[in-house]
Design an enzyme around this catalytic site. Structure first.
Site, PDB file in Angstrom:
ATOM      1  N   LYS A 179      -1.880   3.956  -0.627  1.00 48.58           N
ATOM      2  CA  LYS A 179      -2.925   4.385  -1.641  1.00 48.58           C
ATOM      3  C   LYS A 179      -3.056   5.826  -2.153  1.00 48.58           C
ATOM      4  O   LYS A 179      -2.372   6.694  -1.698  1.00 48.58           O
ATOM      5  CB  LYS A 179      -4.531   3.879  -1.005  1.00 48.58           C
ATOM      6  CG  LYS A 179      -4.710   2.787  -0.147  1.00 48.58           C
ATOM      7  CD  LYS A 179      -5.093   1.685  -1.334  1.00 48.58           C
ATOM      8  CE  LYS A 179      -5.374   0.344  -0.699  1.00 48.58           C
ATOM      9  NZ  LYS A 179      -4.567  -0.157   0.236  1.00 48.58           N
ATOM     10  N   SER A 228      -0.967  -4.254  -3.431  1.00 51.70           N
ATOM     11  CA  SER A 228      -2.078  -3.348  -3.830  1.00 51.70           C
ATOM     12  C   SER A 228      -1.737  -2.252  -4.544  1.00 51.70           C
ATOM     13  O   SER A 228      -2.627  -1.216  -5.124  1.00 51.70           O
ATOM     14  CB  SER A 228      -2.711  -2.863  -2.649  1.00 51.70           C
ATOM     15  OG  SER A 228      -1.763  -1.888  -2.080  1.00 51.70           O
TER      16      SER A 228
END
Lengths: 200, 200
Positions: free
Chosen positions: A156, A118
């Site tokens: 993130k 990710s």
DNA sequence: CTTGAAAGTTCTCATTTCGTTCTCTATGAT
DNA sequence: ATCATAGAGAACGAAATGAGAACTTTCAAG
């Protein structure tokens, strides 16, 4: 600055220390450099001590300690230069060093093994170790370890919005940014660095 | 710091322990180091105990335990778990540790600061530090520090062809693999790892 | 359980080793 | 002439080492 004799004394100490793993006595030192008086040697030791090449523990036998720690104890890697800099590396007489520990070692640092893709666009790959600093708050733009609904810890990019929500953005074009109510998101750490070990 | 005799005593204890799998008595120790008085030996044991080289359990026979020397100056970072593993990090009672020095520190290791984007698809970014191992040879598929025509040191993936040429492949779709005669290319090191420091 | 040898512990006293300080001397450079 | 460097050696006190006595505790044999 050291006089010639002082350097000679320092050299002898280093050699002796390497050989025996303990410091010489003043008399052994005197013998080693061909001097008959303890007092003379002690004067040299004082000089070296004052200039912080050695440390003398008062009134102890074999009380000489080298100040500069012997190589290998540190976490320094020679930094030879910049790659693609147009010069042969081995020709660069560069004294710079990269201190691994200074950046990554600290009470509040921890590592996490990365699983998944990710954050691939930020150069964080599957199998990398991310080094994080413990923190429960973050600034906009930080890469954070975030826990959503007490369930999923993910890496993130963090952005705090004005309407009590936060946006967590993956660095991978295949994934979309996610918006959550602030109370659902717990920051567990802030990305400070990355270590990758090639297992080729 | 240990005196000479203290070191001798410690050495004897270690040797004895290795040989018999139990600690020596004070008297056996006295014999071993050529001393006639128990009191003397016990004084040494006290000193070693105070400096935490050994542990003395009071009033037990053969009561000497070796204290494990403290972990090397510690380049250990706690490894808390895998990110995106589905569990809150702080709940993972994981004892694993990541040893930075073991991987990156060594006489033949050096660091280079990366300039440019030619290896971006391998997650090697501008500003990263690549850790390399000195070597003049490489296997196919290795990422190497290569010097072409004594001029340009670059980081590329290496492939040796069968016709006395080598192919250097950048990890960036915008650049093409280059083929050179073998003699023009000098390997200066092999990529073994990567360190990135976030300067956010 | 008793008991005594073995082992650990705490002392004091003596000796040697070693660091430290001091004075006196010598030499070479500015 | 003065100062920095260098050497010899004496003197002192503290640290390191050693011997041994006296005491307490442990541990296992009987």
């Amino acid at each position: 600055m050291l006089t010639l004799k002082q350097q000679e004394v320092l050299e002898f100490i280093k050699k002796f220390l390497k050989k025996h793993n303990y410091a010489p006595t003043v008399m052994e030192l005197a013998d080693g450099i061909g001097v008959k008086s303890k007092g003379v040697v002690h004067r040299y030791l004082q000089a070296l001590n004052d200039q912080e090449y050695i440390e003398l523990i008062p009134n102890r036998h074999r009380n000489i300690r080298l100040v500069e720690p012997p190589e290998g104890t540190s976490s320094m890697i020679p930094l030879l230069g910049k790659i693609a800099a147009g010069q042969p590396i081995e020709a660069i007489p560069n004294q710079e060093e990269l201190d691994v520990s200074a950046v990554f070692l600290g009470a509040d640092r921890y590592a996490l093994r990365v699983q998944g893709d990710s954050m691939i666009d930020d150069g964080i790959f599957d199998g990398d170790y991310v080094i994080c600093r413990h923190s429960h708050t973050a600034n906009n733009g930080d890469i954070v370890v975030a826990l959503v609904d007490q369930e999923q810890a993910t890496l993130k990019r963090f952005h705090h919005n004005h309407d009590q929500t936060v946006t967590l953005t993956p660095a991978n074009a295949r994934f979309s940014p996610m918006v959550y109510e602030s109370r659902r998101v717990i920051i567990q750490g802030i990305f400070v660095g990355l270590i990758r070990v090639d297992h080729h």
